[in-house]
Design a protein around this motif. Sequence first.
Motif, PDB file in Angstrom:
ATOM      1  N   GLU A   1       4.853  -0.688   7.886  1.00 24.23           N
ATOM      2  CA  GLU A   1       5.971  -1.346   8.564  1.00 24.23           C
ATOM      3  C   GLU A   1       7.306  -0.894   7.988  1.00 24.23           C
ATOM      4  O   GLU A   1       8.279  -0.686   8.718  1.00 24.23           O
TER       5      GLU A   1
ATOM      6  N   ILE B   1       9.826  -3.929  16.224  1.00 22.11           N
ATOM      7  CA  ILE B   1       8.691  -3.923  15.291  1.00 22.11           C
ATOM      8  C   ILE B   1       7.741  -5.078  15.604  1.00 22.11           C
ATOM      9  O   ILE B   1       6.517  -4.911  15.603  1.00 22.11           O
TER      10      ILE B   1
ATOM     11  N   GLU C   1       3.856  -4.705  16.663  1.00 21.63           N
ATOM     12  CA  GLU C   1       2.817  -5.408  15.893  1.00 21.63           C
ATOM     13  C   GLU C   1       1.957  -6.268  16.802  1.00 21.63           C
ATOM     14  O   GLU C   1       0.717  -6.301  16.657  1.00 21.63           O
TER      15      GLU C   1
ATOM     16  N   PHE D   1      -0.266  -2.023  11.253  1.00 18.68           N
ATOM     17  CA  PHE D   1       0.400  -0.971  10.502  1.00 18.68           C
ATOM     18  C   PHE D   1      -0.325  -0.729   9.175  1.00 18.68           C
ATOM     19  O   PHE D   1      -0.966  -1.615   8.622  1.00 18.68           O
TER      20      PHE D   1
END
Length: 336
Positions: free
Chosen positions: A295, A309, A313, A323
């Motif tokens: 990440e 992000i 995810e 990740f």
Amino acid sequence: MYGGSTERTRLNRWVLMMSLSDVFRERYCIPGWIYIQGSLSAQVLKFGITKNLSQRTRRNRTQKYGGIGDWKLLYRVWIDSSGRVEAEVLARLKQYKVIRIYLKDGRDPQSAREIVNCDFATALEALESCLSEDERASAWRSHNAEAYEFSRRFDDDLRNSLERAMPRAPVGLPVRLFFCLNVDQLNLSVRSENCLRKVGIFYIGTLVQKSEAELLKIPSLNRKSLYDIIDALAYLGLSLCLQIPDWPPQNLEELSKRVSPFLKGVDSLELSVRSTLCLHNADILYIGELVQYSESEIRRMPGFHRKSINEIEDSLARLDLHFGMQLSASSNFDVC
């Protein structure tokens, strides 16, 4: 206060995911028209489903779906589960899939995901292979469809530009993972894939242990299909006539399910246009490449922020991925 805000954010995300799931299920099972449209200017075809065919055709032209304004209807057939068939056809044609970013109504950036860059005969073969005899008999085909045989009309310069635009092979994935993949992830032609399945070749690990002579003995598999298979394997850095010790593993079916997402493009995650563009700009094209980044590494890349992000995810979590996954690089095989 901070905790309450976090809980509301999680609740809103859960409600959105449930709504998207309902929409997906409705689209998957809905009866309606599945159609093929073509554009001579862009040299591409579009699949889609609708209940109002004439309205959808006009709408795709007036809104310039995919940035294209000359869509024409080439083929249509009414089926009970139009979304299911559309998904199956696009999966069969994934090697030809083109993602076009355009401004919907001239304002909002959108991604057009049902466009393929292949000739009409290839598209029609993929669609009709998913239909029953009655459905094929009830279908309508435009007399202008032959004009959309794009692959036969390309000149050398255009062919070269298309080859340069083709996505590269996945980088950094251990070779041994490819052996557990189903042969349908080789992006073979429908004919080649059917020939292999008829003789029980379902996995790449089984296929690569065959020789050219053995494959040519398969009924209906000609040299064109053989070269199709050789090219598809070479794209992954593989070849025929390999020896794989202890093949097949006992849990092959389970391994295949876990490995199969790695070779899918990041476009299949159905991310926002912004997140998709950020991944492409970072030259991350495959899910198998994406999951090997941490990440913190993604966060340091240009264009990524917390919202992107979180979105990535969540999409990976739906595939039971995350990740920072460590993929073993060991690959035990010998060339015969």
